[in-house]
Structures are given as C-alpha cells and as structure tokens.
Design an enzyme around this catalytic site. Sequence first.
Site, short mmCIF file in Angstrom:
data_model
loop_
_atom_site.label_atom_id
_atom_site.label_comp_id
_atom_site.label_asym_id
_atom_site.label_seq_id
_atom_site.Cartn_x
_atom_site.Cartn_y
_atom_site.Cartn_z
N LEU A 290 -0.83 -7.14 -3.44
CA LEU A 290 -0.81 -5.71 -3.11
C LEU A 290 0.53 -5.27 -2.55
O LEU A 290 1.22 -6.03 -1.88
CB LEU A 290 -1.93 -5.40 -2.11
CG LEU A 290 -3.35 -5.71 -2.60
CD1 LEU A 290 -4.36 -5.36 -1.52
CD2 LEU A 290 -3.67 -4.96 -3.89
N GLY B 249 -3.58 4.42 -10.81
CA GLY B 249 -2.18 4.82 -10.71
C GLY B 249 -1.64 5.33 -12.04
O GLY B 249 -1.96 4.78 -13.10
N GLU B 250 -0.80 6.36 -11.96
CA GLU B 250 -0.13 6.85 -13.17
C GLU B 250 0.92 5.86 -13.67
O GLU B 250 1.42 6.00 -14.78
CB GLU B 250 0.51 8.22 -12.90
CG GLU B 250 -0.53 9.30 -12.70
CD GLU B 250 0.07 10.69 -12.53
OE1 GLU B 250 1.30 10.79 -12.27
OE2 GLU B 250 -0.68 11.67 -12.63
N HIS C 101 -0.32 0.24 -4.37
CA HIS C 101 -1.77 0.09 -4.23
C HIS C 101 -2.26 0.85 -2.98
O HIS C 101 -3.30 1.51 -3.00
CB HIS C 101 -2.16 -1.38 -4.07
CG HIS C 101 -1.84 -2.25 -5.27
ND1 HIS C 101 -0.91 -3.25 -5.23
CD2 HIS C 101 -2.36 -2.26 -6.52
CE1 HIS C 101 -0.86 -3.86 -6.41
NE2 HIS C 101 -1.72 -3.28 -7.22
N ASP D 159 0.27 3.02 -14.70
CA ASP D 159 -0.37 2.51 -15.92
C ASP D 159 -1.05 3.70 -16.61
O ASP D 159 -2.27 3.82 -16.63
CB ASP D 159 -1.39 1.42 -15.56
CG ASP D 159 -0.72 0.28 -14.82
OD1 ASP D 159 -0.13 -0.57 -15.49
OD2 ASP D 159 -0.75 0.26 -13.58
#
Length: 280
Positions: A33, A148-149, A37, A151
């Site tokens: 992490l 998350g943007e 994250h 990915d």
Amino acid sequence: MIILRNLQDIQNWVSNVKKQGETIGFVPTMGALHAGHLSLVGVSTNENDQTIVSVFVNPTQFNNSEDLKKYPRTEEADIELLKDSGADAVFIPDIATIYPEGQFAKKFNFGELENKMEGEFRPGHFDGVATVVSRLFELVQPDRAYFGEKDFQQLRIIQQLVRTEKIPVQIVPVPIKREMDGLAMSSRNVRLSPQMRVEAPKIYTLLQEAKAYLETHTVSETKNYIEQLFEQTNLNLEYFEIADEDQLNSVYEKDASKKLRAFVAVFADEIRLIDNLALN
Ligand code: AMP
C-alpha cells in the site's frame, strides 16, 4: 482496526455492520500500500459508516507468472499503514476463501472494452479482475466501492460488470495520486532501479506534453510526436493511445463533444507501468 482472514470472519463482520444499519465502503487492493491507496480509503471514510480494505494478490489477473512472483508483498507494513488511515477493517483472505471452486478466472464479455490497451497486451487480465472483484463484492456486500483512475480501463470494466451483473453497489472513481515529480504512485515503483526511478517521471511529462500539443495539432500528429519522444527515453513504449473517456474507443479526429484521455503503458526495464491523463 479489525483484521479479517477467512469466510467466517468476513460473514460475521458484514452481518454485524448490516444489523446496525450502517453503510459499507470498500477499497479492494493487492497490497504493497501507498498514498494512492490511502486516498481511496480517505474518500470512503468520508462517505460511509464503515470502511473495509481488502489485500489480496489475485493470481488469475496476472498473465505473466514472473510478474506475479515478483509482485511486492508487505502485509505487516500494510496493516500498520491502514491502522492510521481511518479504515475500520482489513480483509486479507486466503486463496480458498476467494476461489472455493479452484483457482481460475470466469469468462466475461466486456465487448470492445476488453480487447484494447490493457486487454490487448494482457490477455485474460480483465477476466481475472472481474472474477476477483465480483467474488469480493459477494463477500463484502458494499454500498460503495472505490477504484483509482490510475487503472482507468479497469474502472470502466468494473462499471460495466456491475451494470450487466446487476450488482447493487455504487462505483466511485478516485483521481490519480502522484509523486512530487509526477510519477503515478504504484506498488511496482519500489521495484524500479535508481536509474529507472529517474526515467519514469517522463511518462507524466509526456502525457502533459500530449495535452499541450493536441491543442494545436491533430490527434494523429500528437500520437506520432509523443511516440517519437518516448523513443528518446530509456522507457520502452508498449502503447500510447488517445481515446474517448466513456467507451475508450480510439479517437482519430478531435471532437469537442467527447472527453478525451491519453493512455500509456511502458516497460522500465522489466517493470511495466501505466498512466493516463484527461486531455480536455
Ligand atoms: P492495486 O493494489 O494496484 O490493485 O490498486 C488498488 C486500487 O488502488 C485500484 O483501484 C487502483 O486504481 C488504485 N490505485 C493504485 N494506485 C493509485 C494511484 N496512484 N492513485 C489513485 N488510485 C490508485
């Protein structure tokens, strides 16, 4: 923060939370992490009564066994970070809890979305992602789940998954968190050599360059130009795409009615890195 490891643990936790009438925010991760994250956790704690983070390195989404073997695993450090993050629970399941019928990915049909970019270069990847995420949704029963943007294509895949499978969860996108030098935070960054750690921020520099160049050039001029600039780096470009943000179809002409985004995947030595940037 409570640590949950098996089926019994997660079922008890979920049923207690539901009994209290509380909402569940869920942040699925593969661990190792970092602050990216934790930004997902931060958004979730603001919007939900309870926030649960899962840490599970999902074997079925790796199309490269070496990549899976070398994926960083830092469970103790992850737990320590999460204790200070505001998360209420962490779910660290074993393989049998996630794959009771054997370790294989189900086949999904995401249409065009699964055959481009990450889908093209990592065959089977999104089947693995959708398999693990749908199993985790089944176990955690979240009201909202945070992706998350970083990915971005995965985010679109998950949005399609919950639509077609009618899973009652709200998918919440979270912006990309970057290092000071622009490099998108990633669990893989710790594996970069010192030289490649210096080289990798060029990904973001060139994404920004693409955005500026596109203002006065066509899409194909911009693509060619950026591909050339990548050739002058020590990064090995796998793809550079300009696509519409909704469907992720390649765009050939500028169209003011469409939101465009640039997508990139490179190899820094053998470490694969992805990033993207909104262009308009
Ligand atoms: P991972 O552990 O890499 O599977 O990532 C778990 C979640 O964190 C995914 O939804 C990712 O998109 C998200 N994530 C990873 N890195 C970042 C970042 N730098 N900024 C925002 N979200 C991220």
